[in-house]
Design a protein around this motif. Sequence first.
Motif, PDB file in Angstrom:
ATOM      1  N   ASN A  14       0.817  -1.155   0.024  1.00 60.46           N
ATOM      2  CA  ASN A  14      -0.099   0.136  -0.013  1.00 60.46           C
ATOM      3  C   ASN A  14       0.873   1.130   0.097  1.00 60.46           C
ATOM      4  OD1 ASN A  14      -2.655  -0.831  -0.144  1.00 60.46           O
ATOM      5  ND2 ASN A  14      -2.844  -1.234   1.892  1.00 60.46           N
ATOM      6  N   ASP A  15       2.152   0.990  -0.107  1.00 57.96           N
ATOM      7  CA  ASP A  15       2.994   2.084   0.144  1.00 57.96           C
ATOM      8  C   ASP A  15       2.887   3.278  -0.975  1.00 57.96           C
ATOM      9  OD1 ASP A  15       5.802   2.398   1.656  1.00 57.96           O
ATOM     10  OD2 ASP A  15       5.673   3.734  -0.110  1.00 57.96           O
ATOM     11  N   GLN A  16       2.828   4.705  -0.582  1.00 58.01           N
ATOM     12  CA  GLN A  16       2.951   5.480  -1.714  1.00 58.01           C
ATOM     13  C   GLN A  16       3.722   5.523  -2.772  1.00 58.01           C
ATOM     14  OE1 GLN A  16       0.816   8.446  -1.255  1.00 58.01           O
ATOM     15  NE2 GLN A  16      -0.352   7.136   0.142  1.00 58.01           N
ATOM     16  N   HIS A  17       5.155   5.202  -2.477  1.00 57.43           N
ATOM     17  CA  HIS A  17       6.112   5.106  -3.466  1.00 57.43           C
ATOM     18  C   HIS A  17       6.097   3.880  -4.182  1.00 57.43           C
ATOM     19  CE1 HIS A  17      10.353   5.177  -4.781  1.00 57.43           C
ATOM     20  NE2 HIS A  17      10.220   6.580  -4.736  1.00 57.43           N
ATOM     21  N   MET A  18       6.093   4.096  -5.585  1.00 53.82           N
ATOM     22  CA  MET A  18       5.886   2.908  -6.222  1.00 53.82           C
ATOM     23  C   MET A  18       7.177   2.020  -6.374  1.00 53.82           C
ATOM     24  SD  MET A  18       2.816   3.079  -7.894  1.00 53.82           S
ATOM     25  CE  MET A  18       2.766   2.649  -9.566  1.00 53.82           C
ATOM     26  N   GLY A  19       8.407   2.773  -6.483  1.00 52.20           N
ATOM     27  CA  GLY A  19       9.502   1.956  -6.319  1.00 52.20           C
ATOM     28  C   GLY A  19       9.446   0.917  -5.105  1.00 52.20           C
ATOM     29  N   VAL A  20       8.980   1.323  -3.854  1.00 54.08           N
ATOM     30  CA  VAL A  20       8.988   0.663  -2.696  1.00 54.08           C
ATOM     31  C   VAL A  20       8.130  -0.679  -2.860  1.00 54.08           C
ATOM     32  CG1 VAL A  20       8.289   0.381  -0.224  1.00 54.08           C
ATOM     33  CG2 VAL A  20       9.411   2.396  -1.311  1.00 54.08           C
ATOM     34  N   VAL A  21       6.851  -0.483  -3.591  1.00 49.16           N
ATOM     35  CA  VAL A  21       6.006  -1.403  -3.922  1.00 49.16           C
ATOM     36  C   VAL A  21       6.533  -2.477  -4.932  1.00 49.16           C
ATOM     37  CG1 VAL A  21       3.548  -1.923  -4.890  1.00 49.16           C
ATOM     38  CG2 VAL A  21       4.214   0.339  -3.900  1.00 49.16           C
ATOM     39  N   THR A  22       7.387  -1.938  -5.700  1.00 42.96           N
ATOM     40  CA  THR A  22       7.801  -2.638  -6.753  1.00 42.96           C
ATOM     41  C   THR A  22       8.830  -3.572  -6.221  1.00 42.96           C
ATOM     42  OG1 THR A  22       7.871  -0.805  -8.482  1.00 42.96           O
ATOM     43  CG2 THR A  22       9.134  -2.831  -9.100  1.00 42.96           C
ATOM     44  N   ALA A  23       9.691  -2.972  -5.397  1.00 38.20           N
ATOM     45  CA  ALA A  23      10.745  -3.900  -4.610  1.00 38.20           C
ATOM     46  C   ALA A  23      10.046  -4.963  -3.501  1.00 38.20           C
ATOM     47  CB  ALA A  23      11.869  -2.992  -3.940  1.00 38.20           C
ATOM     48  N   ALA A  24       9.155  -4.323  -3.045  1.00 39.43           N
ATOM     49  CA  ALA A  24       8.318  -5.410  -1.818  1.00 39.43           C
ATOM     50  C   ALA A  24       7.725  -6.408  -2.596  1.00 39.43           C
ATOM     51  CB  ALA A  24       7.317  -4.460  -1.137  1.00 39.43           C
ATOM     52  N   VAL A  25       7.132  -6.341  -3.696  1.00 36.49           N
ATOM     53  CA  VAL A  25       6.461  -7.234  -4.576  1.00 36.49           C
ATOM     54  C   VAL A  25       7.215  -8.411  -4.861  1.00 36.49           C
ATOM     55  CG1 VAL A  25       4.782  -8.151  -6.559  1.00 36.49           C
ATOM     56  CG2 VAL A  25       4.519  -5.883  -5.465  1.00 36.49           C
ATOM     57  N   SER A  26       8.489  -8.091  -5.310  1.00 40.07           N
ATOM     58  CA  SER A  26       9.558  -9.225  -5.338  1.00 40.07           C
ATOM     59  C   SER A  26       9.859  -9.810  -4.324  1.00 40.07           C
ATOM     60  CB  SER A  26      10.831  -8.759  -5.819  1.00 40.07           C
ATOM     61  OG  SER A  26      10.571  -8.075  -7.140  1.00 40.07           O
ATOM     62  N   LEU A  27       9.970  -9.217  -3.103  1.00 34.15           N
ATOM     63  CA  LEU A  27      10.416 -10.060  -1.926  1.00 34.15           C
ATOM     64  C   LEU A  27       9.103 -10.960  -1.509  1.00 34.15           C
ATOM     65  CD1 LEU A  27      12.052 -10.567   0.694  1.00 34.15           C
ATOM     66  CD2 LEU A  27      10.719  -8.486   1.490  1.00 34.15           C
ATOM     67  N   ILE A  28       7.761 -10.235  -1.446  1.00 36.16           N
ATOM     68  CA  ILE A  28       6.637 -11.184  -0.987  1.00 36.16           C
ATOM     69  C   ILE A  28       6.351 -12.428  -1.833  1.00 36.16           C
ATOM     70  CG2 ILE A  28       4.082 -10.936  -0.701  1.00 36.16           C
ATOM     71  CD1 ILE A  28       4.613  -8.070   0.114  1.00 36.16           C
ATOM     72  N   THR A  29       6.819 -12.212  -3.046  1.00 35.13           N
ATOM     73  CA  THR A  29       6.380 -13.281  -3.943  1.00 35.13           C
ATOM     74  C   THR A  29       7.286 -14.537  -3.549  1.00 35.13           C
ATOM     75  OG1 THR A  29       6.102 -11.673  -5.938  1.00 35.13           O
ATOM     76  CG2 THR A  29       6.402 -13.838  -6.590  1.00 35.13           C
ATOM     77  N   CYS A  30       8.519 -13.927  -3.384  1.00 36.54           N
ATOM     78  CA  CYS A  30       9.640 -15.219  -3.143  1.00 36.54           C
ATOM     79  C   CYS A  30       8.771 -15.874  -1.675  1.00 36.54           C
ATOM     80  CB  CYS A  30      10.941 -14.849  -2.962  1.00 36.54           C
ATOM     81  SG  CYS A  30      12.182 -15.990  -2.688  1.00 36.54           S
TER      82      CYS A  30
END
Lengths: 902, 152
Positions: free
Chosen positions: A121-137
């Motif tokens: 839900n983060d405002q910053h798209m870059g943070v979301v992009t990085a976080a999705v990779s982590l969560i997927t794994c």
Amino acid sequence: MEAVNLLSSNKYTEKQIGYLFISVLVNSNSELIRLINNAIKNDLASRNPTFMCLALHCIANVGSREMGEAFAADIPRILVAGDSMDSVKQSAALCLLRLYKASPDLVPMGEWTARVVHLLNDQHMGVVTAAVSLITCLCKKNPDDFKTCISLAVSRLSRIVSSASTDLQDYTYYFVPAPWLSVKLLRLLQCYPPPEDAAVKGRLVECLETVLNKAQEPPKSKKVQHSNAKNAILFETISLIIHYDSEPNLLVRACNQLGQFLQHRETNLRYLALESMCTLASSEFSHEAVKTHIDTVINALKTERDVSVRQRAADLLYAMCDRSNAKQIVSEMLRYLETADYAIREEIVLKVAILAEKYAVDYSWYVDTILNLIRIAGDYVSEEVWYRVLQIVTNRDDVQGYAAKTVFEALQAPACHENMVKVGGYILGEFGNLIAGDPRSSPPVQFSLLHSKFHLCSVATRALLLSTYIKFINLFPETKATIQGVLRAGSQLRNADVELQQRAVEYLTLSSVASTDVLATVLEEMPPFPERESSILAKLKRKKGPGAASALDDGRRDVSSNDINGGVEPTPSTVSTPSPSADLLGLRAAPPPAASPAPASTRNLLVDVFSDGPAAQPSLGPTPEEAFLSELEPPAPESPMALLADPAPAADPGPEDIGPPIPEADELLNKFVCKNSGVLFENQLLQIGVKSEFRQNLGRMYLFYGNKTSVQFQNFSPMVVHPGELQTQLAVQTKRVAGQVDGGAQVQQVLNIECLRDFLTPPLLSVRFRYGGAPQSLTLKLPVTINKFFQPTEMAAQDFFQRWKQLSLPLQEAQKIFKANHPMDAEVTKAKLLGFGSALLDNVDPNPENFVGAGIIQTKALQVGCLLRLEPNAQAQMYRLTLRTSKEPVSRHLCELLAQQF
Amino acid sequence: MMRFMLLFSRQGKLRLQKWYLATSDKEWKTMVVLAHKPKMCSFLEWRDLKVVCKRYASLYFCCAIEGQDNELITLELIHRYVELLDKYFGSTCELDIIFNFEKVSFILDEVLMGGDVQDTSGKSVLKAIKQADLLQEEVESPHSVLGEMGLA
């Protein structure tokens, strides 16, 4: 060392160069690592985001276990700390991902996991992009812990998809809003089944539809980047739709979209569309839709300039093939084969062979196809392929005549491939008689045709041809003189190759020494091969690697019932326990005593014929059985076990009951006390056949599990259980079997058995599997009883009585008087006693009606001598059985086992 | 996840390599890629990996990704990276990459970390790099004073 000093410098330039040096040049087991770790720790603790990022980059770049140990606990803290800068969060997420991939055990799960999910839900798209990779794994390992991410991901995705192309400012790439993030979110959703919550699901389906709709809109830019980014999302959406495999509507739309791409001018898109369609073809909802594109795909196969695209097209044709279009596809692939790149020829050959077999409606078409295959691409036809065609021809008598005629014609071509000669040699040797009536293919013509190829062939082929010749002698006595002449020629009898020489010598002797009857027996037609998984398929799977194997399985799932691989059609004799080796055993044991006046070499010769004759197609025949024969070759040919090997185990149907509890298992077990092969169990679903051989205290047992249905068994797991103290008495080694048994197929399991000491109860065989979703389980008694380890002992009357007296303690004797259950036939009784394992001693008992036997039970720990006497009383229809052994429980147990047999 | 990224010239000279998963076997057949013609498909199968490659002038960019990954988006990631290099160096040429190896490597680090995309916004990556450059220049001017202090 200088680099480590640079790290601890306060100056950015120096620090940066230090990190660069370490990232690029230091390997993970350098001794400097401790110093480096220290410097990194300082930087992580500093509040300077630039330094923190540098340190995180360094950890991610090196990613060693030591670094994991040092920092795995710190990084989650940085990741979820409220005051971390966005850029630091991004780096921390990916750094953690890297450490988790390198050593998952080091990363502690904890309360931070819940907060990571909320980074979506983060405002910053870059943070979301990085976080999705982590969560997927992370969610691949712990799907339940991260379940909440589904709804967050869906809402994020729907916001992106529905946003105007300018809303996301810098995250818009050539008018496509946040393509990377969208792809990653779709990827994340593929870790889970479709959402259960109806609202979430509705929203997701809406998103997917939007993406599909956008594909139809005119492009907002002519640039290739725009369309690439847009299509990247589209392809990822399609893989999510395929993953769910539950929305027929979406699947068909996806398929239509891909169909458009098949004719797109971008090579990349055509490639990807072909690739995606391959997976779509295996879904039942879209299989038909995929098939409508067959012409385009065939065209692609012919006209594409890029080999990798052509290969995809061939893959797709293979995946979309079914009974309705098999002929078309196979003929197109054959045509393509003539011009195909050398690198993929073998794969195409395998695929054609599999498709031809799987969808063959009439077998003459199958035979034609394979012979064409050999003609067009003989060099690429591996052994498995031509072995398989021989197996099928041997097992199906309706094609044998046709096959013989076709190969005969094919062999008439002036130049034909060696593989063709092999197939031709084998088939004519077996079935040449079927076309001998036609004067154009009379026996001498057949022979001279084959022999005209002989000199051009390799040793292996020539060896096979020699076997064909000896078979001709049997089939066509009129060719005998010619063939003997060929065998007698110096080039054969004194051939430098041992194999050829041996064959020539042996066959020549066999043909001149053996009588017509013996020849006919020895050179009889090969028995049908046991049905099992096609070795070609196994080979293709090996070639394609493990990933593709499942796709292949998917491809054949829906059609397994049509499979020749032991489908529903085969005659009962091919489904049940394979007889070849039993036949061999029987034959092999029988001739020697009969042919005893023949020179001593005759026996070896016969044995050689049997081990060589089939060796002309070594892995064609039942290889394990062959190994089995040579390893456990009975010490003497008159071994009772070999004599008793049931020549037609198939004729012995098991009871039709379903799911027998233990009591029936006892009855089933009793059938096997005196014999070693047969059908152990059979119901509507499953047939279990047994074949075993024992020698000294060792035994080997083959269990054949046949799936009688047309549906695949899943989670198939047969298991041998030793109840109680049996573990110390009997060692059973089992080999694992495949977890799936296709409809109509048979799997084989090998058991190695060692008897450690005497035992009373047999081990249990527990079979579990899922049939159409319903779990099935079945427990049987494994037919291993103590008498299997009997070694027959011959002794004179005097010795017998002396030993009989020695075993005179009351407990050493067990006696039973019982009524006969079967007609009292002396020959049958004899056979049973031999099958039981003891030697039968004549002229010991004064009463010739009585039977006396002796043997030794071999176990690893001890040997138990054993004497028995059976007195039939024909008037009373009663028997009296007396057993004396050196061990008291053994006497009683044997007595009980044997008493049930009469 | 990306397994590795390679930059090499038409002569097959390696200009930049980044391995995201330690591999002992790095024999990568550049020949295959070099034989590639522009009209052909940008995707190749290599062992169990997919290789995405694209040519910019005399430089080949090659990324190896895993079976599940999206090829097109990787292709565009290469493009984004090239755009960033272009924005930073003006118009990038092979020489920029040879002489400013460290910058090229930092920019890559900002885009890709451990084989996964970190940030795809051109601005934020450039901002990070510019910031680093600023720091660098700041430190360079009072070099003597701080340098002595640091070394003391």
